[in-house]
Design an enzyme around this catalytic site. Structure first.
Site, short mmCIF file in Angstrom:
data_model
loop_
_atom_site.label_atom_id
_atom_site.label_comp_id
_atom_site.label_asym_id
_atom_site.label_seq_id
_atom_site.Cartn_x
_atom_site.Cartn_y
_atom_site.Cartn_z
N GLU A 224 20.89 -30.98 10.94
CA GLU A 224 20.48 -31.02 9.53
C GLU A 224 18.99 -30.82 9.38
O GLU A 224 18.21 -31.13 10.19
CB GLU A 224 20.88 -32.35 8.89
CG GLU A 224 22.37 -32.46 8.79
CD GLU A 224 22.81 -33.60 7.90
OE1 GLU A 224 21.99 -34.44 7.51
OE2 GLU A 224 23.98 -33.62 7.56
N LEU B 282 24.29 -40.95 9.54
CA LEU B 282 25.37 -40.41 10.37
C LEU B 282 26.65 -40.26 9.57
O LEU B 282 27.61 -41.00 9.75
CB LEU B 282 25.59 -41.29 11.61
CG LEU B 282 24.48 -41.30 12.64
CD1 LEU B 282 24.83 -42.21 13.81
CD2 LEU B 282 24.18 -39.90 13.15
N HIS B 283 26.67 -39.30 8.65
CA HIS B 283 27.90 -39.00 7.92
C HIS B 283 28.74 -38.06 8.79
O HIS B 283 28.41 -37.84 9.96
CB HIS B 283 27.60 -38.42 6.53
CG HIS B 283 26.85 -37.13 6.55
ND1 HIS B 283 27.48 -35.91 6.62
CD2 HIS B 283 25.52 -36.87 6.53
CE1 HIS B 283 26.56 -34.95 6.64
NE2 HIS B 283 25.37 -35.50 6.58
N LEU B 284 29.81 -37.51 8.28
CA LEU B 284 30.81 -36.83 9.10
C LEU B 284 30.27 -35.72 9.99
O LEU B 284 30.55 -35.69 11.18
CB LEU B 284 31.94 -36.30 8.20
CG LEU B 284 33.14 -35.74 8.95
CD1 LEU B 284 33.73 -36.77 9.90
CD2 LEU B 284 34.19 -35.26 7.98
N ALA C 98 27.85 -37.03 12.73
CA ALA C 98 28.64 -37.90 13.61
C ALA C 98 29.50 -37.06 14.55
O ALA C 98 29.61 -37.36 15.75
CB ALA C 98 29.52 -38.84 12.79
#
Length: 87
Positions: free
Chosen positions: A87, A14-16, A19
């Site tokens: 993604e 959960l990167h930017l 998130a």
């Protein structure tokens, strides 16, 4: 209140960007939406809170929804997470 365990499938966790997508989806609902990872509880409607949980790929989180539209919110969030959050 309902809860469900979900595994994060994104290769980067959960990167930017994911998130932000998670928060955007959570903000569509009136329910209080949080998740627990290890000893951390994060507000799913706050990007900083989600990023602060440091969730990586293949980690399991427990989503908790509480409110009038909790089932609808849970279904939408689980679907978004299982589809990879863009993604």
């Amino acid at each position: 209140m309902i809860s469900r365990k979900v595994t994060i499938h994104n290769p980067s966790g959960l990167h930017l960007r994911p998130a932000g997508l998670l928060c955007k989806e959570a903000m569509k609902y009136k329910s209080l939406i949080t998740f627990t990872f290890k000893e951390t509880t994060a507000n799913a409607k706050s990007v900083l809170s989600v990023l602060g949980a440091c969730v990586k790929a293949h980690d399991e989180i427990e989503l908790v929804c509480e409110g009038e539209d909790e089932q609808e919110a849970m279904d939408a969030l689980v679907k978004a997470i299982e589809s990879g959050l863009g993604e």
